[in-house]
Design a protein around this motif. Structure first.
Motif, PDB file in Angstrom:
ATOM      1  N   CYS A  67       9.076   8.135   5.951  1.00 12.79           N
ATOM      2  CA  CYS A  67       9.663   8.293   4.606  1.00 12.79           C
ATOM      3  C   CYS A  67       8.608   8.613   3.550  1.00 12.79           C
ATOM      4  O   CYS A  67       8.940   9.101   2.473  1.00 12.79           O
ATOM      5  N   GLY A  68       7.342   8.314   3.822  1.00 17.08           N
ATOM      6  CA  GLY A  68       6.282   8.630   2.858  1.00 17.08           C
ATOM      7  C   GLY A  68       6.033   7.497   1.867  1.00 17.08           C
ATOM      8  O   GLY A  68       6.851   6.588   1.704  1.00 17.08           O
ATOM      9  N   PRO A  69       4.863   7.554   1.191  1.00 19.68           N
ATOM     10  CA  PRO A  69       4.448   6.454   0.315  1.00 19.68           C
ATOM     11  C   PRO A  69       5.408   6.151  -0.831  1.00 19.68           C
ATOM     12  O   PRO A  69       5.612   4.997  -1.187  1.00 19.68           O
ATOM     13  N   ARG A  70       6.012   7.192  -1.435  1.00 16.17           N
ATOM     14  CA  ARG A  70       6.909   6.911  -2.557  1.00 16.17           C
ATOM     15  C   ARG A  70       8.037   5.945  -2.130  1.00 16.17           C
ATOM     16  O   ARG A  70       8.417   5.028  -2.868  1.00 16.17           O
ATOM     17  N   CYS A  92      -1.736   9.019  -7.685  1.00 16.13           N
ATOM     18  CA  CYS A  92      -0.565   8.537  -8.441  1.00 16.13           C
ATOM     19  C   CYS A  92      -0.854   8.541  -9.947  1.00 16.13           C
ATOM     20  O   CYS A  92      -1.743   7.833 -10.410  1.00 16.13           O
ATOM     21  N   PRO A  93      -0.087   9.316 -10.731  1.00 23.00           N
ATOM     22  CA  PRO A  93      -0.367   9.367 -12.173  1.00 23.00           C
ATOM     23  C   PRO A  93      -0.022   8.067 -12.887  1.00 23.00           C
ATOM     24  O   PRO A  93      -0.498   7.827 -13.992  1.00 23.00           O
ATOM     25  N   GLU A  94       0.815   7.239 -12.266  1.00 25.66           N
ATOM     26  CA  GLU A  94       1.162   5.948 -12.870  1.00 25.66           C
ATOM     27  C   GLU A  94       0.211   4.841 -12.421  1.00 25.66           C
ATOM     28  O   GLU A  94       0.413   3.670 -12.740  1.00 25.66           O
ATOM     29  N   LYS A  95      -0.796   5.218 -11.646  1.00 25.89           N
ATOM     30  CA  LYS A  95      -1.815   4.259 -11.165  1.00 25.89           C
ATOM     31  C   LYS A  95      -1.196   3.100 -10.383  1.00 25.89           C
ATOM     32  O   LYS A  95      -1.689   1.958 -10.454  1.00 25.89           O
ATOM     33  N   ILE A  96      -0.115   3.380  -9.698  1.00 24.94           N
ATOM     34  CA  ILE A  96       0.471   2.360  -8.826  1.00 24.94           C
ATOM     35  C   ILE A  96      -0.474   2.199  -7.640  1.00 24.94           C
ATOM     36  O   ILE A  96      -0.888   3.198  -7.030  1.00 24.94           O
ATOM     37  N   ARG A  97      -0.816   0.975  -7.320  1.00 19.54           N
ATOM     38  CA  ARG A  97      -1.707   0.741  -6.171  1.00 19.54           C
ATOM     39  C   ARG A  97      -0.832   0.736  -4.915  1.00 19.54           C
ATOM     40  O   ARG A  97      -0.510  -0.310  -4.343  1.00 19.54           O
ATOM     41  N   ILE A  98      -0.442   1.952  -4.548  1.00 21.93           N
ATOM     42  CA  ILE A  98       0.579   2.142  -3.503  1.00 21.93           C
ATOM     43  C   ILE A  98       0.167   1.450  -2.201  1.00 21.93           C
ATOM     44  O   ILE A  98       0.954   0.706  -1.602  1.00 21.93           O
ATOM     45  N   THR A  99      -1.048   1.699  -1.782  1.00 16.75           N
ATOM     46  CA  THR A  99      -1.477   1.165  -0.484  1.00 16.75           C
ATOM     47  C   THR A  99      -1.638  -0.354  -0.545  1.00 16.75           C
ATOM     48  O   THR A  99      -1.096  -1.080   0.295  1.00 16.75           O
ATOM     49  N   ASN A 147      -0.648  -2.619  -2.914  1.00 11.20           N
ATOM     50  CA  ASN A 147       0.406  -3.483  -3.449  1.00 11.20           C
ATOM     51  C   ASN A 147       1.800  -3.167  -2.934  1.00 11.20           C
ATOM     52  O   ASN A 147       2.763  -3.824  -3.333  1.00 11.20           O
ATOM     53  N   ALA A 148       1.922  -2.161  -2.093  1.00 10.61           N
ATOM     54  CA  ALA A 148       3.241  -1.874  -1.515  1.00 10.61           C
ATOM     55  C   ALA A 148       3.143  -1.764   0.011  1.00 10.61           C
ATOM     56  O   ALA A 148       3.807  -2.509   0.738  1.00 10.61           O
ATOM     57  N   ILE A 149       2.285  -0.865   0.495  1.00  9.12           N
ATOM     58  CA  ILE A 149       2.293  -0.586   1.939  1.00  9.12           C
ATOM     59  C   ILE A 149       1.703  -1.753   2.741  1.00  9.12           C
ATOM     60  O   ILE A 149       2.316  -2.208   3.717  1.00  9.12           O
ATOM     61  N   ILE A 150       0.545  -2.241   2.329  1.00 10.75           N
ATOM     62  CA  ILE A 150      -0.078  -3.333   3.107  1.00 10.75           C
ATOM     63  C   ILE A 150       0.807  -4.594   3.093  1.00 10.75           C
ATOM     64  O   ILE A 150       1.053  -5.182   4.158  1.00 10.75           O
ATOM     65  N   PRO A 151       1.360  -5.009   1.928  1.00  9.71           N
ATOM     66  CA  PRO A 151       2.280  -6.162   1.973  1.00  9.71           C
ATOM     67  C   PRO A 151       3.480  -5.921   2.894  1.00  9.71           C
ATOM     68  O   PRO A 151       3.920  -6.843   3.591  1.00  9.71           O
ATOM     69  N   LEU A 152       3.987  -4.693   2.931  1.00 11.63           N
ATOM     70  CA  LEU A 152       5.113  -4.418   3.845  1.00 11.63           C
ATOM     71  C   LEU A 152       4.661  -4.504   5.301  1.00 11.63           C
ATOM     72  O   LEU A 152       5.366  -5.042   6.156  1.00 11.63           O
ATOM     73  N   LYS A 153       3.477  -3.970   5.577  1.00  8.80           N
ATOM     74  CA  LYS A 153       2.953  -4.050   6.957  1.00  8.80           C
ATOM     75  C   LYS A 153       2.789  -5.523   7.368  1.00  8.80           C
ATOM     76  O   LYS A 153       3.069  -5.894   8.511  1.00  8.80           O
ATOM     77  N   GLU A 154       2.324  -6.348   6.428  1.00  6.77           N
ATOM     78  CA  GLU A 154       2.163  -7.778   6.737  1.00  6.77           C
ATOM     79  C   GLU A 154       3.511  -8.429   7.029  1.00  6.77           C
ATOM     80  O   GLU A 154       3.634  -9.263   7.930  1.00  6.77           O
TER      81      GLU A 154
END
Ligand code: SF4
Ligand code: F3S
Ligand code: FES
Length: 252
Positions: free
Chosen positions: A167-170, A211-218, A220-227
């Protein structure tokens, strides 16, 4: 006082993917101009049919995404003064999505992916109260303007074209914001693991960088989901706690 101007050279992609090429345009630019200003001026002066997608001009609608000197960026947030001086500015369409015309691409795949996700599903039997830290961490995810620059830059989509499996990072950001919402009752863990394809992300951080909104995608989103996936599928004790206490109390 008269504005200081100088000539700048732009190489802009014109045409379709099957029949297109970069063409050169020269205009006078002034201090403070962004790439979108230059595209509008070139459109007004030389090529009225130049295909550009834009709306707000203020970095908030997410529609002016393009590749500027090969880097995915918003045209309205890229100042000419931040690009290498004296060199042509190359502006092309996003590479990860099918081109329509000039700088306009078809990003509809993203909206189809979005539809496959279970939306916010509130608990029916709980008080609607959240801790401030719960609000704050979701707020970061909700700053997303759907510019799809992260989707464009992620090598899983860009190089390997895994649109069917990933699905991609977004959308991992969207899934994280739902997973971390204490009032949400839906269980999307199997979806995240199987259909969203989170295992294909190898944590390169390239998405966060653009990311222009400076979201820490990896982080604050992806790593917590992987955990959470690891907890769910590989930690039987946590699975038991979750089953007994539910999502709100166990927060896993
Ligand atoms: Fe754009 Fe950032 Fe949202 Fe990705 S997460 S679509 S880069 S705003
Ligand atoms: Fe792609 Fe970002 Fe993961 S660039 S590989 S989604 S860390
Ligand atoms: Fe809206 Fe650039 S025109 S983000």
């Amino acid at each position: 006082m008269a504005e200081k101007t100088h000539e700048a050279v732009f190489l802009i992609f014109r045409g379709t993917p099957e029949n297109g090429e970069y063409k050169e345009y020269r205009i006078q630019v002034v201090d403070g101009m962004v790439v979108l200003d230059a595209m509008m001026e070139i459109q007004a002066k030389f090529v009225s049919d130049l295909g550009i997608r834009c709306n707000c001009g203020a970095g908030k609608c997410g529609s002016c995404s393009a590749e500027i000197n090969g880097v995915p960026r918003l045209m309205c947030k890229t100042r000419l003064s931040d690009l290498p001086e004296g060199q042509p500015v190359k502006v092309g369409p996003l590479k990860s999505f099918p081109g329509i015309k000039d700088l306009v691409t078809d990003v509809s795949w993203n909206y189809e992916v979005n539809k496959t996700m279970t939306p916010f599903t509130p608990h029916q039997d709980t008080e609607w109260r959240m801790q401030q830290f719960e609000v704050d961490r979701i707020q970061e995810h909700r700053k997303c303007i759907e510019c799809f620059l992260c989707q464009d830059t992620c090598h899983v989509i860009r190089e390997h074209d895994k649109k069917k499996e990933y699905c991609g990072p977004r959308f991992l950001v969207r899934l994280a914001s739902l997973a971390m919402h204490p009032l949400d009752a839906a269980d999307r863990m199997a979806f995240i693991k199987e259909k969203a394809g989170i295992g294909l992300c190898n944590v390169t951080h390239c998405c966060s960088d653009v990311c222009p909104e400076k979201i820490r995608i990896t982080d604050n989103a992806i790593i917590p989901l992987k955990e959470r996936i690891a907890d769910r599928y590989y930690d039987p004790v946590l699975t038991l706690i979750r089953r007994i206490f539910g999502k709100r109390k166990s927060n896993i």
